[in-house]
Scaffold this motif. Structure first.
Motif, PDB file in Angstrom:
ATOM      1  N   MET A  89      51.614  37.715  37.412  1.00  0.00           N
ATOM      2  CA  MET A  89      51.533  37.104  38.729  1.00  0.00           C
ATOM      3  C   MET A  89      50.540  37.886  39.584  1.00  0.00           C
ATOM      4  N   SER A  90      49.587  37.208  40.190  1.00  0.00           N
ATOM      5  CA  SER A  90      48.633  37.885  41.056  1.00  0.00           C
ATOM      6  C   SER A  90      49.203  37.951  42.469  1.00  0.00           C
ATOM      7  N   ARG A  91      48.722  38.944  43.223  1.00  0.00           N
ATOM      8  CA  ARG A  91      49.175  39.069  44.601  1.00  0.00           C
ATOM      9  C   ARG A  91      48.031  39.559  45.468  1.00  0.00           C
ATOM     10  N   THR A  92      48.128  39.303  46.740  1.00  0.00           N
ATOM     11  CA  THR A  92      47.101  39.683  47.683  1.00  0.00           C
ATOM     12  C   THR A  92      47.260  41.149  48.048  1.00  0.00           C
ATOM     13  N   VAL A  93      46.132  41.862  48.075  1.00  0.00           N
ATOM     14  CA  VAL A  93      46.116  43.270  48.467  1.00  0.00           C
ATOM     15  C   VAL A  93      45.054  43.458  49.547  1.00  0.00           C
ATOM     16  N   SER A  94      45.168  44.554  50.268  1.00  0.00           N
ATOM     17  CA  SER A  94      44.205  44.936  51.286  1.00  0.00           C
ATOM     18  C   SER A  94      43.230  45.933  50.673  1.00  0.00           C
ATOM     19  N   VAL A  95      41.945  45.675  50.805  1.00  0.00           N
ATOM     20  CA  VAL A  95      40.905  46.531  50.229  1.00  0.00           C
ATOM     21  C   VAL A  95      39.900  46.867  51.324  1.00  0.00           C
ATOM     22  N   ARG A  96      39.534  48.132  51.411  1.00  0.00           N
ATOM     23  CA  ARG A  96      38.489  48.532  52.344  1.00  0.00           C
ATOM     24  C   ARG A  96      37.711  49.695  51.757  1.00  0.00           C
ATOM     25  N   TYR A  97      36.539  49.953  52.326  1.00  0.00           N
ATOM     26  CA  TYR A  97      35.758  51.091  51.872  1.00  0.00           C
ATOM     27  C   TYR A  97      36.529  52.372  52.163  1.00  0.00           C
ATOM     28  N   ALA A  98      36.449  53.328  51.266  1.00  0.00           N
ATOM     29  CA  ALA A  98      37.125  54.612  51.437  1.00  0.00           C
ATOM     30  C   ALA A  98      36.487  55.374  52.597  1.00  0.00           C
ATOM     31  N   ALA A  99      37.249  56.279  53.175  1.00  0.00           N
ATOM     32  CA  ALA A  99      36.758  57.107  54.279  1.00  0.00           C
ATOM     33  C   ALA A  99      35.519  57.881  53.837  1.00  0.00           C
ATOM     34  N   GLY A 100      34.508  57.899  54.683  1.00  0.00           N
ATOM     35  CA  GLY A 100      33.284  58.624  54.392  1.00  0.00           C
ATOM     36  C   GLY A 100      32.223  57.821  53.666  1.00  0.00           C
TER      37      GLY A 100
ATOM     38  N   PRO B 271      44.510  41.459  40.016  1.00  0.00           N
ATOM     39  CA  PRO B 271      44.603  40.655  38.790  1.00  0.00           C
ATOM     40  C   PRO B 271      46.024  40.666  38.216  1.00  0.00           C
ATOM     41  N   PRO B 272      46.427  39.588  37.561  1.00  0.00           N
ATOM     42  CA  PRO B 272      47.786  39.484  37.035  1.00  0.00           C
ATOM     43  C   PRO B 272      48.170  40.617  36.078  1.00  0.00           C
ATOM     44  N   ASP B 273      47.190  41.151  35.342  1.00  0.00           N
ATOM     45  CA  ASP B 273      47.510  42.227  34.401  1.00  0.00           C
ATOM     46  C   ASP B 273      47.602  43.589  35.079  1.00  0.00           C
ATOM     47  N   GLY B 274      47.282  43.660  36.384  1.00  0.00           N
ATOM     48  CA  GLY B 274      47.378  44.909  37.130  1.00  0.00           C
ATOM     49  C   GLY B 274      46.217  45.858  36.923  1.00  0.00           C
ATOM     50  N   VAL B 275      45.243  45.489  36.087  1.00  0.00           N
ATOM     51  CA  VAL B 275      44.078  46.328  35.850  1.00  0.00           C
ATOM     52  C   VAL B 275      43.087  46.134  36.994  1.00  0.00           C
ATOM     53  N   ARG B 276      42.678  47.226  37.607  1.00  0.00           N
ATOM     54  CA  ARG B 276      41.752  47.120  38.733  1.00  0.00           C
ATOM     55  C   ARG B 276      40.375  46.681  38.252  1.00  0.00           C
TER      56      ARG B 276
ATOM     57  N   ALA C  96      34.781  45.611  40.660  1.00  0.00           N
ATOM     58  CA  ALA C  96      34.500  45.345  42.071  1.00  0.00           C
ATOM     59  C   ALA C  96      35.562  44.382  42.590  1.00  0.00           C
ATOM     60  N   TRP C  97      35.957  44.592  43.827  1.00  0.00           N
ATOM     61  CA  TRP C  97      36.981  43.743  44.448  1.00  0.00           C
ATOM     62  C   TRP C  97      36.304  42.588  45.180  1.00  0.00           C
ATOM     63  N   PRO C  98      36.450  41.347  44.695  1.00  0.00           N
ATOM     64  CA  PRO C  98      35.927  40.201  45.440  1.00  0.00           C
ATOM     65  C   PRO C  98      36.895  39.886  46.579  1.00  0.00           C
TER      66      PRO C  98
ATOM     67  N   LEU D  66      34.360  52.823  45.294  1.00  0.00           N
ATOM     68  CA  LEU D  66      34.147  53.087  46.716  1.00  0.00           C
ATOM     69  C   LEU D  66      35.291  52.557  47.582  1.00  0.00           C
ATOM     70  N   ALA D  67      36.316  52.006  46.942  1.00  0.00           N
ATOM     71  CA  ALA D  67      37.373  51.306  47.673  1.00  0.00           C
ATOM     72  C   ALA D  67      38.682  52.076  47.722  1.00  0.00           C
ATOM     73  N   GLU D  68      39.445  51.760  48.755  1.00  0.00           N
ATOM     74  CA  GLU D  68      40.850  52.169  48.793  1.00  0.00           C
ATOM     75  C   GLU D  68      41.655  50.886  48.902  1.00  0.00           C
ATOM     76  N   VAL D  69      42.743  50.828  48.143  1.00  0.00           N
ATOM     77  CA  VAL D  69      43.547  49.610  48.033  1.00  0.00           C
ATOM     78  C   VAL D  69      44.941  49.890  48.550  1.00  0.00           C
ATOM     79  N   ALA D  70      45.456  48.976  49.350  1.00  0.00           N
ATOM     80  CA  ALA D  70      46.817  49.093  49.872  1.00  0.00           C
ATOM     81  C   ALA D  70      47.569  47.813  49.537  1.00  0.00           C
ATOM     82  N   HIS D  71      48.829  47.953  49.231  1.00  0.00           N
ATOM     83  CA  HIS D  71      49.640  46.780  48.895  1.00  0.00           C
ATOM     84  C   HIS D  71      50.331  46.202  50.120  1.00  0.00           C
TER      85      HIS D  71
END
Length: 82
Positions: A1-12, A27-32, A35-37, A48-53
């Motif tokens: 099951m896929s789910r929405t996450v918050s993605v932003r550029y990492a600090a710095g 992605p449903p398999d949980g593999v990052r 690149a995050w579209p 270059l990203a930080e991801v939050a659930h």
């Protein structure tokens, strides 16, 4: 099951004014992905990203607009007054 996450550029990586929290799908398999579209069309490289659930940071309004347009339309016939 896929789910929405918050993605932003990492600090710095970019200035603070460009660190909007974009919406993407884990992605449903949980593999990052490499690149995050995002819902607004931006692709953030995973290294270059930080991801939050959960929401974190200033939201990207274009992503929010895209997210809300993906939700089912309200039944306006039952609420319209003739």
């Amino acid at each position: 099951m896929s789910r929405t996450v918050s993605v932003r550029y990492a600090a710095g990586v970019v200035g603070e004014s460009r660190r909007h929290a974009h919406l993407s799908v884990m992605p449903p398999d949980g593999v990052r992905p490499a690149a995050w579209p995002t819902y607004c069309g931006l692709e953030i490289p995973a290294h270059l990203a930080e991801v939050a659930h959960q929401p974190a940071g200033m939201p990207c309004f274009r992503c929010l607009s895209g997210f809300t347009s993906m939700t089912p339309e309200l039944d306006t016939e039952s609420t319209s007054a003739d």
